[in-house]
Design an enzyme around this catalytic site. Structure first.
Site, PDB file in Angstrom:
ATOM      1  N   VAL A  55      20.546 -61.050  -2.945  1.00 54.69           N
ATOM      2  CA  VAL A  55      21.207 -59.575  -3.058  1.00 54.69           C
ATOM      3  C   VAL A  55      21.707 -58.949  -1.617  1.00 54.69           C
ATOM      4  CG1 VAL A  55      20.051 -59.077  -5.113  1.00 54.69           C
ATOM      5  CG2 VAL A  55      18.861 -58.377  -2.801  1.00 54.69           C
ATOM      6  N   ASN A  77      16.206 -55.958 -10.265  1.00 52.49           N
ATOM      7  CA  ASN A  77      14.935 -56.221 -10.087  1.00 52.49           C
ATOM      8  C   ASN A  77      14.284 -56.943  -8.840  1.00 52.49           C
ATOM      9  OD1 ASN A  77      11.969 -57.273 -11.300  1.00 52.49           O
ATOM     10  ND2 ASN A  77      13.048 -59.139 -11.067  1.00 52.49           N
ATOM     11  N   SER A 126       8.803 -48.706  -8.191  1.00 53.90           N
ATOM     12  CA  SER A 126       7.328 -48.752  -7.886  1.00 53.90           C
ATOM     13  C   SER A 126       6.883 -47.109  -7.779  1.00 53.90           C
ATOM     14  CB  SER A 126       6.978 -49.571  -6.760  1.00 53.90           C
ATOM     15  OG  SER A 126       5.692 -49.433  -6.405  1.00 53.90           O
ATOM     16  N   TYR A 139       7.381 -51.285   2.383  1.00 53.74           N
ATOM     17  CA  TYR A 139       7.945 -51.356   0.992  1.00 53.74           C
ATOM     18  C   TYR A 139       7.946 -49.902   0.392  1.00 53.74           C
ATOM     19  CZ  TYR A 139       6.909 -52.256  -4.028  1.00 53.74           C
ATOM     20  OH  TYR A 139       7.172 -52.456  -5.399  1.00 53.74           O
ATOM     21  N   SER A 142      11.085 -48.042   1.301  1.00 58.83           N
ATOM     22  CA  SER A 142      12.251 -48.603   1.027  1.00 58.83           C
ATOM     23  C   SER A 142      12.441 -48.319  -0.665  1.00 58.83           C
ATOM     24  CB  SER A 142      12.121 -50.326   0.933  1.00 58.83           C
ATOM     25  OG  SER A 142      11.470 -50.856   0.228  1.00 58.83           O
ATOM     26  N   LYS A 143      11.386 -48.188  -1.420  1.00 60.65           N
ATOM     27  CA  LYS A 143      11.334 -47.997  -2.751  1.00 60.65           C
ATOM     28  C   LYS A 143      11.600 -46.372  -3.059  1.00 60.65           C
ATOM     29  CE  LYS A 143      10.557 -52.050  -4.952  1.00 60.65           C
ATOM     30  NZ  LYS A 143      11.473 -52.541  -5.698  1.00 60.65           N
TER      31      LYS A 143
END
Length: 206
Positions: A55, A77, A126, A139, A142-143
């Site tokens: 991606v 995903n 998440s 993480y 970014s989410k």
């Protein structure tokens, strides 16, 4: 929106939740499941079309688009999660490249097909998007950004008939969270819940 006779694309389809999303789509009667992975994937079901799809690679995204004739549901995903402490900018950039810009790039590339089918986009995120986990701050950042992207897309695409969903999953028993000693949902249960939610939202007109 039922899955039967629909075309579904799942990124990060080689393991964990992505792998189970492919199997769940097949069990619900999808006519075609495009399985996007960074490395070649073999599947026994003839309805599965493997796509080499990193991606973060614009060329591979475009090549994937050319192989997909029609698309009803795009499930973003693919993701990365690495322990860090925000001391390394490269770690943050890597998370953003996959979890934010990867989702954005794939979505934009397939948007014409989803607009044509009046389809749906599902971004697998998440709970860390809402409550940062200090052991994975890059993480979490970014989410959170991908959650904001999802909300923006939902508003922008509503007039074009494209629904946008954000999945705020808790800990899932995959390689990504293998080292966490906490209760975890199974990848199979998460995949089932995602498709159930798509169906319920469609009935509710959400």
């Amino acid at each position: 929106m039922t899955i039967a006779d629909r075309a579904v694309l799942v990124t990060g389809a080689n393991r964990g939740v992505g792998k189970e999303l492919v199997e769940e789509a097949l069990s619900r009667g999808a006519k075609r499941v495009y399985a996007g992975t960074r490395r070649p994937l073999a599947h026994l079901d003839g309805r599965v079309t493997p796509l080499t799809l990193d991606v973060t690679n614009a060329r591979q995204i475009q090549e994937a688009v050319e192989k997909v004739e029609s698309l009803d549901i795009l499930i973003n995903n693919a993701g990365v999660a690495v322990f860090d402490d925000l001391s390394d900018r490269a770690a943050l950039e890597r998370h953003l490249a996959v979890n934010l810009f990867g989702t954005y790039g794939v979505t934009q590339a397939f948007l014409p097909r989803l607009t044509r089918s009046r389809g749906a986009i599902v971004n697998v995120l998440s709970v860390a998007a809402l409550a940062t986990l200090p052991i994975v701050p890059a993480y979490s950042i970014s989410k959170a950004a991908a959650f904001s992207l999802s909300q923006s897309l939902r508003a922008l695409l509503a007039g074009r008939g494209v629904r946008v969903h954000a999945v705020l999953a808790g800990p899932v028993d995959t390689d990504m969270s293998r080292g966490l000693d906490v209760p975890k949902a199974s990848p199979e249960s998460v995949a089932r819940a995602i498709f159930d939610a798509i169906k319920i939202a469609a009935k509710a007109g959400a």
